[in-house]
Write a protein that holds these residues in place. Sequence first.
Motif, PDB file in Angstrom:
ATOM      1  N   ALA A  63       0.826  -1.211   0.000  1.00 10.55           N
ATOM      2  CA  ALA A  63       0.000   0.000   0.000  1.00 10.55           C
ATOM      3  C   ALA A  63       0.861   1.262   0.000  1.00 10.55           C
ATOM      4  CB  ALA A  63      -0.937  -0.006   1.204  1.00 10.55           C
ATOM      5  N   SER A  64       1.940   1.287   0.810  1.00 16.28           N
ATOM      6  CA  SER A  64       2.786   2.478   0.853  1.00 16.28           C
ATOM      7  C   SER A  64       3.535   2.671  -0.457  1.00 16.28           C
ATOM      8  CB  SER A  64       3.775   2.384   2.018  1.00 16.28           C
ATOM      9  OG  SER A  64       4.668   1.297   1.843  1.00 16.28           O
ATOM     10  N   GLY A 160      -3.643   1.049  -1.804  1.00 15.71           N
ATOM     11  CA  GLY A 160      -2.580   1.953  -2.227  1.00 15.71           C
ATOM     12  C   GLY A 160      -3.008   2.852  -3.362  1.00 15.71           C
ATOM     13  N   ILE A 161      -3.750   2.311  -4.344  1.00 19.10           N
ATOM     14  CA  ILE A 161      -4.247   3.132  -5.450  1.00 19.10           C
ATOM     15  C   ILE A 161      -5.210   4.194  -4.935  1.00 19.10           C
ATOM     16  CG2 ILE A 161      -5.655   3.097  -7.544  1.00 19.10           C
ATOM     17  CD1 ILE A 161      -4.499   0.389  -8.209  1.00 19.10           C
ATOM     18  N   ALA A 162      -6.114   3.799  -4.010  1.00 22.05           N
ATOM     19  CA  ALA A 162      -7.067   4.760  -3.453  1.00 22.05           C
ATOM     20  C   ALA A 162      -6.347   5.876  -2.706  1.00 22.05           C
ATOM     21  CB  ALA A 162      -8.045   4.040  -2.524  1.00 22.05           C
ATOM     22  N   ALA A 163      -5.303   5.510  -1.950  1.00 16.72           N
ATOM     23  CA  ALA A 163      -4.539   6.522  -1.223  1.00 16.72           C
ATOM     24  C   ALA A 163      -3.799   7.450  -2.179  1.00 16.72           C
ATOM     25  CB  ALA A 163      -3.553   5.845  -0.277  1.00 16.72           C
ATOM     26  N   MET A 164      -3.285   6.899  -3.283  1.00 11.71           N
ATOM     27  CA  MET A 164      -2.572   7.721  -4.270  1.00 11.71           C
ATOM     28  C   MET A 164      -3.521   8.704  -4.948  1.00 11.71           C
ATOM     29  SD  MET A 164      -0.425   6.387  -7.613  1.00 11.71           S
ATOM     30  CE  MET A 164      -1.870   5.564  -8.290  1.00 11.71           C
ATOM     31  N   GLY A 170      -5.533  12.747   1.466  1.00  7.78           N
ATOM     32  CA  GLY A 170      -4.961  11.460   1.854  1.00  7.78           C
ATOM     33  C   GLY A 170      -3.520  11.540   2.316  1.00  7.78           C
ATOM     34  N   THR A 171      -2.997  12.762   2.504  1.00  6.57           N
ATOM     35  CA  THR A 171      -1.597  12.922   2.889  1.00  6.57           C
ATOM     36  C   THR A 171      -1.291  12.227   4.205  1.00  6.57           C
ATOM     37  OG1 THR A 171      -1.470  15.062   1.745  1.00  6.57           O
ATOM     38  CG2 THR A 171       0.218  14.590   3.392  1.00  6.57           C
ATOM     39  N   LEU A 177       0.956   4.985   6.190  1.00  6.53           N
ATOM     40  CA  LEU A 177       1.415   3.785   5.503  1.00  6.53           C
ATOM     41  C   LEU A 177       2.938   3.692   5.507  1.00  6.53           C
ATOM     42  CD1 LEU A 177      -1.000   3.707   2.424  1.00  6.53           C
ATOM     43  CD2 LEU A 177      -1.115   2.293   4.483  1.00  6.53           C
ATOM     44  N   LEU A 178       3.610   4.815   5.245  1.00  7.41           N
ATOM     45  CA  LEU A 178       5.070   4.820   5.260  1.00  7.41           C
ATOM     46  C   LEU A 178       5.609   4.514   6.649  1.00  7.41           C
ATOM     47  CD1 LEU A 178       5.837   7.922   2.998  1.00  7.41           C
ATOM     48  CD2 LEU A 178       6.332   5.528   2.474  1.00  7.41           C
TER      49      LEU A 178
END
Length: 425
Positions: A63-64, A160-164, A170-171, A177-178
């Motif tokens: 995800a990250s 991960g795509i949704a977060a991107m 989503g910051t 995630l990181l």
Amino acid sequence: MERRAFGFLRNYGSVLLLLLGISIGSIIGVFFPGFVDRLKPLGDIFLNLLFAAVIPLLFFAIASAVANIDGTQKLGRIIFTMVSVFLGTILIAAVCTIVALWFFPVEPPRPLQETADTLLQAPGDTWGDKLVRFVTVDEFYKLLSRDNMLAFVIFSFLVGIAAMRSGESGTSFRKFLLSGNDVMKHLLILIMKVAPVGLGAYFAYQVGTIGPELFGFYAKPLGLYYVLCAFYFIVIFSIYVYIAGGWHGVNRFWKNNILPSATAISTCSSIATMPVNLVAASKIGIPPAVANVVIPLGTTLHKNGSSMSSIVKIYVAFVLVGWDFFEPMTLLTALGITVLVSIVAGGIPNGGYIGEMLMISVYGLPTEAIPAVMIIGTLVDPIATLLNATGDTVAAMLVSRFSLGRSALKTAAHRTGGDEGDGKD
């Protein structure tokens, strides 16, 4: 001199301890086989710790990586290159095995009389039902089981795509995630402190229980397979990593591939090796955007060792029943089965049994071939897992080269503090 010796111990002390544990375990397995059952719980504890850490590590790693892919690291290009590398290397491994069997034919083994009719009883589900269960689950908690690893990988990828795509809102989640990925890597470091004991116990068990069978009924096909795998591991993998990163890539790969190799052989599990592979990938200099996507997906979808073992198992079964393995349609079907086996045989110990049943059903082999195929599958599992697991790191290096350019490994190595000057392109 003292400073040089201290530097050597600092860099290779953990590896030396690991080799010491493996050596002691192997000696115990050879000379005290009755004692290995008492040691196995130590290996099981270590393996269970790894399995427990795999799920959160897998989620945060994938995800990250996807969530933080920038404009110069196009996700579509990475995925397309990854699929091409996976298919290409799987088929190359299968073709190499076919060529080896052509030049070094195996005498037909004595037919076994046991039957396993129950193994041929097909469940009522259609292939569509099996596909749905393979890539999805109907309850969130089921994602947390390694029996549904591909579904979990897909879910992590979608998160991960949704977060991107969530932009500024989503910051905070992307930072979470990181941070989670970094925490799980430190957890892995703690778990690996007991690797010399855990892997040593597993080596004792492997040598004590499987070792005697290697010299018996299946010695010739197993000997051919092990020699071929050793050649593929040393020579073909070196060619791949040279293509990916030149001589400095070759040096970095072999310098950091000791612990993943030992973990793969002793645990017979690609999933258990995946966390160690991610650490090795960072030291090699593979960009996180590639390593954290290719290696977890490769654990489920990319298996050079299973590709080679499926060809050997089909060949042995055909020789056993007196059929011609080298007939063109048989070979094409074998290549198709090989690709499917590399997908359906999950990264769990002895996961190749699924592929073996697929092979039996596709060719319509008689029941007397089943025990021989399953015994071969069990005995090749350690070195097959070695190629399956460490081949994911090789694939990640190739994906870096073809999707991000020749300088990707060098640039990532500078960022991670990796070795430079190991060699020249």
